[in-house]
Design a protein around this motif. Structure first.
Motif, PDB file in Angstrom:
ATOM      1  N   LEU A  56      40.185 -13.665  17.712  1.00 40.89           N
ATOM      2  CA  LEU A  56      39.916 -14.127  16.345  1.00 40.89           C
ATOM      3  C   LEU A  56      40.621 -13.237  15.328  1.00 40.89           C
ATOM      4  O   LEU A  56      41.232 -13.729  14.369  1.00 40.89           O
ATOM      5  CB  LEU A  56      38.408 -14.131  16.100  1.00 40.89           C
ATOM      6  CG  LEU A  56      37.949 -14.636  14.728  1.00 40.89           C
ATOM      7  CD1 LEU A  56      38.407 -16.065  14.483  1.00 40.89           C
ATOM      8  CD2 LEU A  56      36.429 -14.546  14.613  1.00 40.89           C
ATOM      9  N   GLU A  57      40.554 -11.911  15.534  1.00 42.10           N
ATOM     10  CA  GLU A  57      41.238 -10.979  14.629  1.00 42.10           C
ATOM     11  C   GLU A  57      42.739 -11.271  14.571  1.00 42.10           C
ATOM     12  O   GLU A  57      43.328 -11.369  13.487  1.00 42.10           O
ATOM     13  CB  GLU A  57      41.001  -9.545  15.107  1.00 42.10           C
ATOM     14  CG  GLU A  57      41.773  -8.505  14.311  1.00 42.10           C
ATOM     15  CD  GLU A  57      41.731  -7.134  14.955  1.00 42.10           C
ATOM     16  OE1 GLU A  57      42.570  -6.286  14.587  1.00 42.10           O
ATOM     17  OE2 GLU A  57      40.874  -6.902  15.837  1.00 42.10           O
ATOM     18  N   MET A 114      42.616  -5.500   9.926  1.00 39.60           N
ATOM     19  CA  MET A 114      41.164  -5.465   9.966  1.00 39.60           C
ATOM     20  C   MET A 114      40.691  -4.039   9.745  1.00 39.60           C
ATOM     21  O   MET A 114      41.152  -3.112  10.410  1.00 39.60           O
ATOM     22  CB  MET A 114      40.640  -5.985  11.303  1.00 39.60           C
ATOM     23  CG  MET A 114      39.137  -6.238  11.291  1.00 39.60           C
ATOM     24  SD  MET A 114      38.504  -6.923  12.842  1.00 39.60           S
ATOM     25  CE  MET A 114      38.357  -5.415  13.818  1.00 39.60           C
ATOM     26  N   ILE A 115      39.773  -3.855   8.802  1.00 40.02           N
ATOM     27  CA  ILE A 115      39.262  -2.515   8.522  1.00 40.02           C
ATOM     28  C   ILE A 115      37.798  -2.361   8.907  1.00 40.02           C
ATOM     29  O   ILE A 115      37.269  -1.256   8.880  1.00 40.02           O
ATOM     30  CB  ILE A 115      39.465  -2.115   7.043  1.00 40.02           C
ATOM     31  CG1 ILE A 115      38.709  -3.057   6.112  1.00 40.02           C
ATOM     32  CG2 ILE A 115      40.927  -2.074   6.690  1.00 40.02           C
ATOM     33  CD1 ILE A 115      38.727  -2.599   4.662  1.00 40.02           C
ATOM     34  N   PHE A 163      38.969  -7.700   6.277  1.00 39.39           N
ATOM     35  CA  PHE A 163      40.407  -7.442   6.306  1.00 39.39           C
ATOM     36  C   PHE A 163      40.883  -6.927   4.958  1.00 39.39           C
ATOM     37  O   PHE A 163      40.345  -7.296   3.909  1.00 39.39           O
ATOM     38  CB  PHE A 163      41.171  -8.728   6.639  1.00 39.39           C
ATOM     39  CG  PHE A 163      40.878  -9.284   8.003  1.00 39.39           C
ATOM     40  CD1 PHE A 163      41.675  -8.984   9.091  1.00 39.39           C
ATOM     41  CD2 PHE A 163      39.781 -10.108   8.201  1.00 39.39           C
ATOM     42  CE1 PHE A 163      41.400  -9.489  10.350  1.00 39.39           C
ATOM     43  CE2 PHE A 163      39.487 -10.622   9.453  1.00 39.39           C
ATOM     44  CZ  PHE A 163      40.299 -10.310  10.530  1.00 39.39           C
ATOM     45  N   SER A 164      41.910  -6.113   5.007  1.00 36.94           N
ATOM     46  CA  SER A 164      42.572  -5.635   3.804  1.00 36.94           C
ATOM     47  C   SER A 164      43.992  -6.196   3.782  1.00 36.94           C
ATOM     48  O   SER A 164      44.652  -6.278   4.819  1.00 36.94           O
ATOM     49  CB  SER A 164      42.620  -4.104   3.799  1.00 36.94           C
ATOM     50  OG  SER A 164      43.416  -3.627   2.748  1.00 36.94           O
ATOM     51  N   THR A 165      44.436  -6.616   2.604  1.00 35.13           N
ATOM     52  CA  THR A 165      45.828  -7.034   2.420  1.00 35.13           C
ATOM     53  C   THR A 165      46.422  -6.210   1.286  1.00 35.13           C
ATOM     54  O   THR A 165      45.715  -5.442   0.634  1.00 35.13           O
ATOM     55  CB  THR A 165      45.933  -8.534   2.062  1.00 35.13           C
ATOM     56  OG1 THR A 165      45.561  -8.704   0.682  1.00 35.13           O
ATOM     57  CG2 THR A 165      45.023  -9.382   2.939  1.00 35.13           C
ATOM     58  N   PHE A 190      39.532  -9.606   2.173  1.00 35.22           N
ATOM     59  CA  PHE A 190      39.190 -10.919   2.689  1.00 35.22           C
ATOM     60  C   PHE A 190      38.231 -10.723   3.859  1.00 35.22           C
ATOM     61  O   PHE A 190      38.431  -9.830   4.680  1.00 35.22           O
ATOM     62  CB  PHE A 190      40.465 -11.631   3.166  1.00 35.22           C
ATOM     63  CG  PHE A 190      40.216 -12.884   3.966  1.00 35.22           C
ATOM     64  CD1 PHE A 190      39.919 -14.076   3.329  1.00 35.22           C
ATOM     65  CD2 PHE A 190      40.289 -12.867   5.343  1.00 35.22           C
ATOM     66  CE1 PHE A 190      39.694 -15.234   4.062  1.00 35.22           C
ATOM     67  CE2 PHE A 190      40.068 -14.011   6.092  1.00 35.22           C
ATOM     68  CZ  PHE A 190      39.766 -15.204   5.435  1.00 35.22           C
ATOM     69  N   ALA A 191      37.162 -11.525   3.930  1.00 33.59           N
ATOM     70  CA  ALA A 191      36.206 -11.390   5.030  1.00 33.59           C
ATOM     71  C   ALA A 191      35.938 -12.745   5.670  1.00 33.59           C
ATOM     72  O   ALA A 191      36.004 -13.789   5.014  1.00 33.59           O
ATOM     73  CB  ALA A 191      34.899 -10.778   4.531  1.00 33.59           C
ATOM     74  N   PHE A 192      35.651 -12.691   6.964  1.00 30.05           N
ATOM     75  CA  PHE A 192      35.309 -13.880   7.753  1.00 30.05           C
ATOM     76  C   PHE A 192      34.000 -13.594   8.463  1.00 30.05           C
ATOM     77  O   PHE A 192      33.861 -12.571   9.139  1.00 30.05           O
ATOM     78  CB  PHE A 192      36.408 -14.148   8.785  1.00 30.05           C
ATOM     79  CG  PHE A 192      36.085 -15.252   9.772  1.00 30.05           C
ATOM     80  CD1 PHE A 192      36.582 -16.529   9.587  1.00 30.05           C
ATOM     81  CD2 PHE A 192      35.278 -15.007  10.877  1.00 30.05           C
ATOM     82  CE1 PHE A 192      36.290 -17.546  10.494  1.00 30.05           C
ATOM     83  CE2 PHE A 192      34.975 -16.012  11.790  1.00 30.05           C
ATOM     84  CZ  PHE A 192      35.478 -17.285  11.597  1.00 30.05           C
ATOM     85  N   SER A 193      33.022 -14.463   8.304  1.00 30.97           N
ATOM     86  CA  SER A 193      31.770 -14.275   9.028  1.00 30.97           C
ATOM     87  C   SER A 193      31.323 -15.595   9.630  1.00 30.97           C
ATOM     88  O   SER A 193      31.565 -16.664   9.054  1.00 30.97           O
ATOM     89  CB  SER A 193      30.670 -13.718   8.124  1.00 30.97           C
ATOM     90  OG  SER A 193      30.222 -14.699   7.207  1.00 30.97           O
TER      91      SER A 193
END
Length: 448
Positions: free
Chosen positions: A149-150, A167-168, A278-280, A285-288
């Motif tokens: 997924l990452e 991903m952080i 995640f960092s850009t 940005f986050a996914f849950s």
């Protein structure tokens, strides 16, 4: 950070586990002390870290046996968290140490990660063993699934938004990293399972994405931006479904928009089974994802073809009201407990205060929580204020965070040393309390 103190709040009440935790703290303290010495050899560092790793692995085995002996219900989840640290985090850190020849920076990075993991794990999952807290993690996915997924999300961010992501955090719990907009979708699967997916966009990232797509500069998030975001989110999830067939997303049943306050309430009800931050280069940005069965009927402000326009307008009103209520966050970084307590007393009435006693923990807090202002001690052991500010300015994701020095030094040479790094200014620790408060208030007033 030159010393991490064992605190009674870390104790879980199982004697041998508490003693092993104290040995972990003591070993990390010795390594921190060692890392300060310029004459340290690679061999000494290597042996110290080898001992820390060996003790950690033995501790995990002993703790796992204890959990089995009391039939701890979340044993499998707890063991998977151990395994993630054993077989992924630790090897990655060791590889960095080897490639750098056990440089001072790599040793500090190693210790920073270990300290952060041990402390957070001790006060959450280890406390849950004896019922002092609940386990923070429920039905977490297997590591292979999380890795897939990452990788898929990083690739999609690049393909769809032309941005590089990393991903952080693999355990995002709604930490406040700035003004955010949250799109939540509920899907039913082929086998009648229901999944609730939430995509969280920091506003500056969202505006960058939409501006690039529309070929026009958008200064603020409005109904147009949100409607484009809703369908981008659907497309994003459709791409995940196609690339990861095991992610059973068949039919979109419900859609809603959440403010950050509503997101936190959702996390409080049931923590996601998978939650990645995640960092850009342009923002966060986050996914849950969480199984939606237990949350049936709790979807906030459902959007459908009949009410979409009104729902988006109402959401913007709620979001603006929430932002008006939001207090500015200030991170105070100082190795003195006295100064931390003093600044907390002065500023906590009007601002949300975050605290750090070292540069290592400060960088971690800044990365996840994005304070509106950092008050940074100029003179600290291991890594002083100038070096800390250099690290902040060298990281594109946090380089724009305002930093004001909190110092007892105002000599011309000190000012000259950091002028190129563009701090917001200096606050002398000896200044009257009213002046310190007014300086901070003036900073935010001018910023607005």
């Amino acid at each position: 950070m030159s010393y991490i103190a064992w605190d009674d709040s870390y104790a879980i009440g199982v004697d041998f586990i508490d003693k092993e935790h104290q040995v972990l703290f003591s070993t990390m303290n010795k390594l921190m002390s060692l890392s300060e010495r310029e004459e340290k050899s690679e061999y000494v560092c290597r042996e110290g870290i080898k001992y820390l790793k060996s003790h950690t692995e033995k501790h995990f085995v002993h703790e796992e046996k204890y959990m089995q002996s009391i039939n701890y219900s979340d044993y499998e989840i707890h063991k998977r968290l151990h395994d993630d640290f054993r077989f992924k985090t630790m090897p990655a850190l060791e590889e960095e140490l080897e490639s750098s020849g056990y440089s001072a920076d790599s040793v500090r990075h190693f210790l920073g990660v270990c300290i952060g993991w041990v402390i957070s794990h001790t006060v959450t999952e280890d406390q849950a063993i004896v019922g002092k807290t609940g386990s923070k993690w429920g039905d977490i996915p297997h590591e292979q699934e999380k890795d897939a997924l990452e990788a898929t999300i990083i690739q999609l961010v690049h393909e769809m938004f032309q941005l590089k992501a990393k991903m952080i955090s693999g355990q995002y719990a709604g930490e406040d990293f700035g003004k955010v907009f949250c799109c939540r979708m509920v899907y039913s699967g082929e086998n009648k399972e229901r999944w609730q997916i939430t995509l969280v966009f920091e506003d500056r990232l969202l505006l960058k994405i939409i501006s690039n797509i529309m070929n026009a500069e958008y200064p603020k998030v409005d109904d147009m931006v949100l409607n484009v975001t809703r369908y981008l989110s659907r497309q994003f999830l459709e791409q995940i479904r196609e690339r990861i067939p095991a992610f059973d997303l068949m039919t979109l049943e419900d859609e809603s928009l959440l403010t950050h306050e509503q997101l936190l309430k959702a996390f409080a009800r049931e923590h996601p089974s998978c939650s990645l931050l995640f960092s850009t280069q342009e923002g966060y940005f986050a996914f849950s994802a969480v199984s939606a069965e237990s949350l049936k009927g709790k979807i906030v402000s459902e959007i459908n073809h009949q009410n979409a326009m009104n729902a988006v307008r109402e959401y913007l009103v709620k979001e603006n009201e929430e932002q008006e209520r939001r207090r500015h966050k200030i991170l105070v970084v100082d190795d003195s407990e006295f100064i931390l307590a003093r600044m907390r007393q002065l500023l906590s009435g009007k601002y949300d205060i975050l605290e750090s006693d070292s540069s290592i923990s400060a960088i971690k807090i800044i990365a996840v929580n994005r304070p509106d202002l950092v008050l940074l001690d100029y003179e600290m052991p291991i890594c002083d204020g100038k070096q800390t500010l250099e690290m902040i300015r060298s990281d594109k994701d946090i380089a724009d965070i305002p930093v004001m020095f909190l110092t007892s030094r105002s000599d011309r040479e000190s000012v000259k040393n950091v002028k190129a790094l563009k701090p917001e200014g200096y606050l002398l620790k000896t200044m009257p309390e009213d002046f310190i408060i007014k300086t901070v208030e003036d900073f935010f007033a001018n910023k607005n």
